[in-house]
Design an enzyme around this catalytic site. Structure first.
Site, PDB file in Angstrom:
ATOM      1  N   GLU A  44       0.840  -1.194   0.000  1.00 53.99           N
ATOM      2  CA  GLU A  44       0.000   0.000   0.000  1.00 53.99           C
ATOM      3  C   GLU A  44       0.876   1.244   0.000  1.00 53.99           C
ATOM      4  O   GLU A  44       1.941   1.281   0.610  1.00 53.99           O
ATOM      5  CB  GLU A  44      -0.879  -0.016   1.249  1.00 53.99           C
ATOM      6  CG  GLU A  44      -1.799   1.175   1.385  1.00 53.99           C
ATOM      7  CD  GLU A  44      -2.542   1.199   2.715  1.00 53.99           C
ATOM      8  OE1 GLU A  44      -3.661   1.738   2.743  1.00 53.99           O
ATOM      9  OE2 GLU A  44      -2.005   0.686   3.722  1.00 53.99           O
ATOM     10  N   LYS A 116      -9.565   1.421  -2.406  1.00 48.66           N
ATOM     11  CA  LYS A 116      -9.742   0.897  -1.058  1.00 48.66           C
ATOM     12  C   LYS A 116     -11.126   1.250  -0.510  1.00 48.66           C
ATOM     13  O   LYS A 116     -11.532   2.413  -0.513  1.00 48.66           O
ATOM     14  CB  LYS A 116      -8.651   1.470  -0.152  1.00 48.66           C
ATOM     15  CG  LYS A 116      -8.651   0.956   1.282  1.00 48.66           C
ATOM     16  CD  LYS A 116      -7.485   1.576   2.049  1.00 48.66           C
ATOM     17  CE  LYS A 116      -7.409   1.102   3.476  1.00 48.66           C
ATOM     18  NZ  LYS A 116      -6.287   1.737   4.197  1.00 48.66           N
ATOM     19  N   CYS A 157      -4.996  -3.166   2.991  1.00 44.74           N
ATOM     20  CA  CYS A 157      -4.712  -2.846   4.385  1.00 44.74           C
ATOM     21  C   CYS A 157      -5.907  -3.038   5.321  1.00 44.74           C
ATOM     22  O   CYS A 157      -6.213  -4.164   5.703  1.00 44.74           O
ATOM     23  CB  CYS A 157      -4.135  -1.443   4.478  1.00 44.74           C
ATOM     24  SG  CYS A 157      -3.207  -1.136   6.020  1.00 44.74           S
TER      25      CYS A 157
END
Length: 283
Positions: A44, A116, A157
């Protein structure tokens, strides 16, 4: 018949600018390909990461002008290898940006994007507060990259804490589910390994999680320990705390074999939510 695939996580440090981020990724990519890797995975914010008073403040550019995306596309074509760009910061609406990942093919063409979904808004302590939603526009769509190597579900994440997304990707046909990250040291030490193993076991899929490692300019630090896990939840490779190539040779046929042993995806049943269940007191 076995379906072997050599894969590698590129465990980079969080770099404060485009140039140093691209340089770090390039050197590790070249080393991984020399070792035989066919598919590369970056963390990330691999295009650069800084913080500012608890705010995530990476270097940002429009997608069409992003120097790290362009550089990694050129690198994929030069090395003849598919590269997953875990995520970079891409200019979004207003003052905000997108935490966006990419799949780049071996000719350097972008073949997929993922924004995300779950944003990191947490208070770890009085001195360590993160509000990703202050800066980032969340995504809305689950994404599977259909590549000649494998079908790859993309998460990022904090998504790791939401098993329903992983189950959705597995039921959608993903053979590998990735979770590129810049997990904090505090949460990483407590939860990183167990969460990754749980997602592998629950989905009976390979989990590949490239995680940045080391200090972040402006405050904070990433945990490292990039992981490659089997569908049985075994740790096939662990990157530890230093930058480097984290490599494993996997057999994609293990996905079907493991799902046949533990068919939890097929055995799922509908149920009423707890709030809808009438509770009766004992007589």
């Amino acid at each position: 018949m076995p379906r072997p695939l050599d894969i590698a996580c590129l465990q980079t440090r969080p770099m404060p600018d485009f140039a140093s981020a691209l340089s770090a990724a390039t050197s590790l990519a070249e080393a991984a390909v020399e070792l035989g890797a066919e598919l590369l995975f970056l963390p990330e914010y691999c295009g650069g990461l800084r913080t500012d008073a608890g705010r995530i403040a990476p270097p940002v550019a429009p997608e069409a002008e992003h120097p790290v995306l362009a550089g990694l596309s050129d690198l994929a074509a030069r090395l003849g290898v598919w590269i997953n760009v875990g995520s970079i910061a891409v200019a979004g609406p207003g003052e905000k940006f997108l935490n966006r990942g990419y799949m780049i093919d071996d000719a350097g063409k972008v073949r997929g994007r993922y924004d995300k979904i779950h944003l990191f808004d947490v208070t770890l302590s009085k001195s360590e507060v993160y509000r990703e939603s202050d800066s980032v526009v969340p995504g809305e769509d689950a994404v599977i990259h259909d590549t000649p190597k494998a079908r790859i579900g993309h998460t990022i994440c904090y998504d790791l804490r939401f098993p329903e997304l992983f189950r959705c990707l597995a039921k959608g046909g993903a053979e590998i589910i990735i979770c590129p990250a810049a997990f904090t040291r505090l949460t990483g030490a407590a939860h990183w390994h167990v969460l990754n193993r749980a997602r592998a076991i629950e989905t009976t899929r390979f989990i590949v999680s490239a995680c940045a490692t080391g200090e972040i300019e402006g405050g904070g630090a990433s945990y490292g320990h990039s992981l490659i896990l089997s569908p049985w939840g075994e740790i096939l490779a662990d990157g530890g705390e230093e930058p480097g190539v984290v490599q494993a040779r996997i057999d994609l046929d293990q996905v079907a074999a493991t799902e046949a042993r533990i068919p939890s995806l097929a055995n799922g049943q509908p149920f009423r939510h707890a709030k809808d269940v009438t509770r009766f007191s004992a007589a």
